[in-house]
Design a protein around this motif. Sequence first.
Motif, mmCIF file in Angstrom:
data_model
loop_
_atom_site.group_PDB
_atom_site.id
_atom_site.type_symbol
_atom_site.label_atom_id
_atom_site.label_comp_id
_atom_site.label_asym_id
_atom_site.label_seq_id
_atom_site.Cartn_x
_atom_site.Cartn_y
_atom_site.Cartn_z
ATOM 1 N N THR A 33 0.847 -1.189 0.000
ATOM 2 C CA THR A 33 0.000 0.000 0.000
ATOM 3 C C THR A 33 0.882 1.239 0.000
ATOM 4 O O THR A 33 2.078 1.163 0.266
ATOM 5 N N ASN A 34 0.298 2.367 -0.297
ATOM 6 C CA ASN A 34 1.001 3.644 -0.188
ATOM 7 C C ASN A 34 0.943 4.073 1.269
ATOM 8 O O ASN A 34 -0.007 4.687 1.720
ATOM 9 N N GLY A 35 1.960 3.715 2.015
ATOM 10 C CA GLY A 35 1.999 3.982 3.450
ATOM 11 C C GLY A 35 1.856 2.673 4.206
ATOM 12 O O GLY A 35 1.559 1.632 3.635
ATOM 13 N N PRO A 36 2.044 2.728 5.512
ATOM 14 C CA PRO A 36 1.947 1.502 6.310
ATOM 15 C C PRO A 36 0.507 0.992 6.400
ATOM 16 O O PRO A 36 -0.443 1.776 6.507
ATOM 17 N N LYS A 37 0.370 -0.329 6.369
ATOM 18 C CA LYS A 37 -0.955 -0.940 6.425
ATOM 19 C C LYS A 37 -1.668 -0.627 7.739
ATOM 20 O O LYS A 37 -2.875 -0.388 7.746
ATOM 21 N N TRP A 38 -0.922 -0.613 8.849
ATOM 22 C CA TRP A 38 -1.557 -0.380 10.142
ATOM 23 C C TRP A 38 -2.194 1.000 10.202
ATOM 24 O O TRP A 38 -3.231 1.190 10.836
ATOM 25 N N LEU A 39 -1.575 1.972 9.516
ATOM 26 C CA LEU A 39 -2.132 3.321 9.502
ATOM 27 C C LEU A 39 -3.461 3.346 8.740
ATOM 28 O O LEU A 39 -4.419 3.988 9.178
ATOM 29 N N TRP A 40 -3.531 2.639 7.624
ATOM 30 C CA TRP A 40 -4.770 2.593 6.844
ATOM 31 C C TRP A 40 -5.875 1.870 7.604
ATOM 32 O O TRP A 40 -7.045 2.247 7.519
ATOM 33 N N VAL A 41 -5.508 0.846 8.363
ATOM 34 C CA VAL A 41 -6.506 0.150 9.178
ATOM 35 C C VAL A 41 -7.076 1.097 10.235
ATOM 36 O O VAL A 41 -8.292 1.174 10.416
ATOM 37 N N PRO A 49 -16.781 7.834 7.334
ATOM 38 C CA PRO A 49 -16.453 7.121 6.106
ATOM 39 C C PRO A 49 -15.273 7.728 5.336
ATOM 40 O O PRO A 49 -14.930 7.256 4.268
ATOM 41 N N ILE A 50 -14.642 8.746 5.890
ATOM 42 C CA ILE A 50 -13.533 9.405 5.197
ATOM 43 C C ILE A 50 -12.321 8.481 5.061
ATOM 44 O O ILE A 50 -11.661 8.464 4.024
ATOM 45 N N GLY A 51 -12.005 7.698 6.087
ATOM 46 C CA GLY A 51 -10.850 6.810 6.057
ATOM 47 C C GLY A 51 -10.874 5.801 4.919
ATOM 48 O O GLY A 51 -9.911 5.695 4.148
ATOM 49 N N PRO A 52 -11.967 5.038 4.759
ATOM 50 C CA PRO A 52 -12.022 4.098 3.639
ATOM 51 C C PRO A 52 -11.970 4.767 2.266
ATOM 52 O O PRO A 52 -11.339 4.261 1.342
ATOM 53 N N ILE A 53 -12.591 5.918 2.157
ATOM 54 C CA ILE A 53 -12.563 6.629 0.872
ATOM 55 C C ILE A 53 -11.140 7.089 0.569
ATOM 56 O O ILE A 53 -10.660 6.950 -0.566
ATOM 57 N N LEU A 54 -10.447 7.620 1.566
ATOM 58 C CA LEU A 54 -9.051 8.023 1.369
ATOM 59 C C LEU A 54 -8.177 6.837 0.984
ATOM 60 O O LEU A 54 -7.274 6.960 0.164
ATOM 61 N N TYR A 55 -8.436 5.684 1.605
ATOM 62 C CA TYR A 55 -7.641 4.499 1.260
ATOM 63 C C TYR A 55 -7.806 4.152 -0.216
ATOM 64 O O TYR A 55 -6.830 3.896 -0.913
ATOM 65 N N PHE A 56 -9.032 4.138 -0.710
ATOM 66 C CA PHE A 56 -9.252 3.773 -2.103
ATOM 67 C C PHE A 56 -8.736 4.833 -3.070
ATOM 68 O O PHE A 56 -8.336 4.522 -4.184
ATOM 69 N N VAL A 57 -8.707 6.088 -2.649
ATOM 70 C CA VAL A 57 -8.240 7.157 -3.533
ATOM 71 C C VAL A 57 -6.719 7.265 -3.534
ATOM 72 O O VAL A 57 -6.096 7.316 -4.597
ATOM 73 N N ILE A 58 -6.075 7.287 -2.348
ATOM 74 C CA ILE A 58 -4.628 7.518 -2.313
ATOM 75 C C ILE A 58 -3.835 6.396 -1.670
ATOM 76 O O ILE A 58 -2.624 6.307 -1.866
ATOM 77 N N GLY A 59 -4.452 5.528 -0.892
ATOM 78 C CA GLY A 59 -3.705 4.527 -0.153
ATOM 79 C C GLY A 59 -3.430 3.251 -0.907
ATOM 80 O O GLY A 59 -2.459 2.565 -0.649
#
Length: 63
Positions: A33-41, A49-59
């Motif tokens: 992933t772009n960045g550490p996986k633990w941070l995206w989790v 719902p901002i976190g999941p959307i950010l993951y799909f857009v930039i993560g």
Amino acid sequence: MANINWALLAPILVIELILVIVVLVDIIRIEKTNGPKWLWVLLSLFFNPIGPILYFVIGRSKS
């Protein structure tokens, strides 16, 4: 709390739950992933719902 219309709120909560589950499964299955996986989790779980959307857009890694 008694004035909450649960019939309108329930579908939104279900959609958010499905989105978080899809993101967590994708994070587990994807190799990089772009960045550490633990941070995206953490972002996906606590900034819904901002976190999941950010993951799909930039993560999510493009490769």
